[in-house]
Design an enzyme around this catalytic site. Structure first.
Site: not given
Ligand code: DX5
Ligand code: ZN
Length: 220
Positions: A10, A35, A37, A39, A68, A70, A139, A144-145, A147, A177-178, A200
Site C-alpha cells: 500500500s 495497492h 488507497d 479515501m 481500493h 473508500m 479488511m 481509514g489509516f 499502521g 488488508d490492514g 507499514s
Molecule cells: C486502510 C487501508 C490499508 C492500510 C494498509 O484503510 O485500506 O490499505 O493502509 O496499511 P497497514 O499495512 O499499515 O495497515
Molecule cells: Zn486498502
C-alpha cells in the site's frame, strides 16, 4: 518452491513527495500489485489521492494497480478511476445503492472487480454477486489509516469465504488488508488469503528494506 501468495504494497505508507520513485522501488523489490488507497473524508475519516495522481503514476510501472476505493458515492467516479489506469477496482458495498450496478459499471470499462468487506461487514452483502467478481478484499482494520492493529476476529470470515469459493469452484482472489505483519501473515494465508496488502510493514520494518520485507511476507 514458488509461492502463490501475491504481495500488494500500500503506497499509503510511502513518501508522498516522491510517489513515482517509491512505486518504481516497489516494482524492483518484487511487488506483485501496487495497492492504492483512495479515501474521501466521508466514507472514511481521511483523505488521500484521486484519479489525477493515479494517471500521473501510471507510466512508471507495468504492475497491476490494485485500487481500493473508500469513497461514497462510488459510481460517478468509476469512469475516472478506470481511465486513469486502474487494473482492479475495489469498492465497498455500503458505498453504493446498487452493488450489481456498480459491478456492471466496472466491467463496462474492462476492469477487474473487487468488493471489500469491513471488519463488521457480513458475507451476505456480497454472496449473490460472487460469480461476477474477481477479488474480495477482507479488511482486518477499520478503513481509514495505515499502521493500525490487525483484528484476528476477521480470520473466520476469510476461512468461510475460502470455503464458499472452493465449493463453487470460483476463481476469486482473496485479499487481506490492514495491520499485516511478519507474525500474522501466516495466519491470514492459512485462513485462505492469497493476496496480502501491507503498508507499514513493507515501508517501515528492517529500515525500509522493501525487497526483504516483501519476500519475508511472501515466504511466511
Ligand atoms: C486502510 C487501508 C490499508 C492500510 C494498509 O484503510 O485500506 O490499505 O493502509 O496499511 P497497514 O499495512 O499499515 O495497515
Ligand atoms: Zn486498502
Amino acid at each position: 518452491m514458488t509461492s502463490n501468495v501475491k504481495i500488494s504494497p500500500s503506497i499509503l505508507s510511502a513518501d508522498f513527495s516522491k510517489l513515482g520513485e517509491e512505486i518504481v522501488a516497489l516494482d524492483n523489490a518484487g511487488a506483485d500489485y501496487i495497492h492504492v488507497d483512495v479515501m474521501d473524508g466521508h466514507f472514511v475519516p481521511n483523505i488521500t489521492i484521486g484519479p489525477e495522481i493515479i494517471k500521473k503514476l501510471r507510466p512508471v510501472t507495468k504492475k497491476t494497480f490494485d485500487v481500493h476505493l473508500m469513497i461514497e458515492p462510488v459510481d460517478k467516479y468509476i469512469q475516472s478511476f478506470a481511465e486513469a489506469g486502474s487494473d482492479i477496482i475495489t469498492f465497498h458495498p455500503e458505498a453504493t445503492p446498487n452493488t450489481e450496478q456498480t459491478i456492471k459499471l466496472i466491467k463496462k470499462f474492462n476492469k477487474k472487480v473487487g468488493v471489500s468487506l469491513k471488519p463488521n461487514s457480513n458475507i451476505s452483502l456480497i454472496e449473490k454477486f460472487l460469480e461476477n467478481i474477481d477479488l474480495i478484499l477482507v479488511m482486518s482494520v477499520e478503513p481509514g489509516f495505515a499502521g493500525q492493529k490487525f483484528m484476528p476476529d476477521v480470520l473466520p470470515k476469510l476461512k468461510k469465504l475460502k470455503e464458499i469459493i472452493n465449493n463453487k469452484n470460483l476463481k476469486i482472489d482473496l485479499e487481506i488488508d490492514g495491520g499485516i505483519n511478519f507474525d500474522n501473515c501466516k495466519n491470514a494465508i492459512d485462513a485462505g488469503a492469497n493476496v496480502l496488502v501491507s503498508g507499514s510493514t513493507i515501508f517501515k520494518q528492517n529500515n525500509g528494506d522493501l525487497k526483504k520485507n516483501i519476500s519475508l511476507l511472501r515466504s511466511s
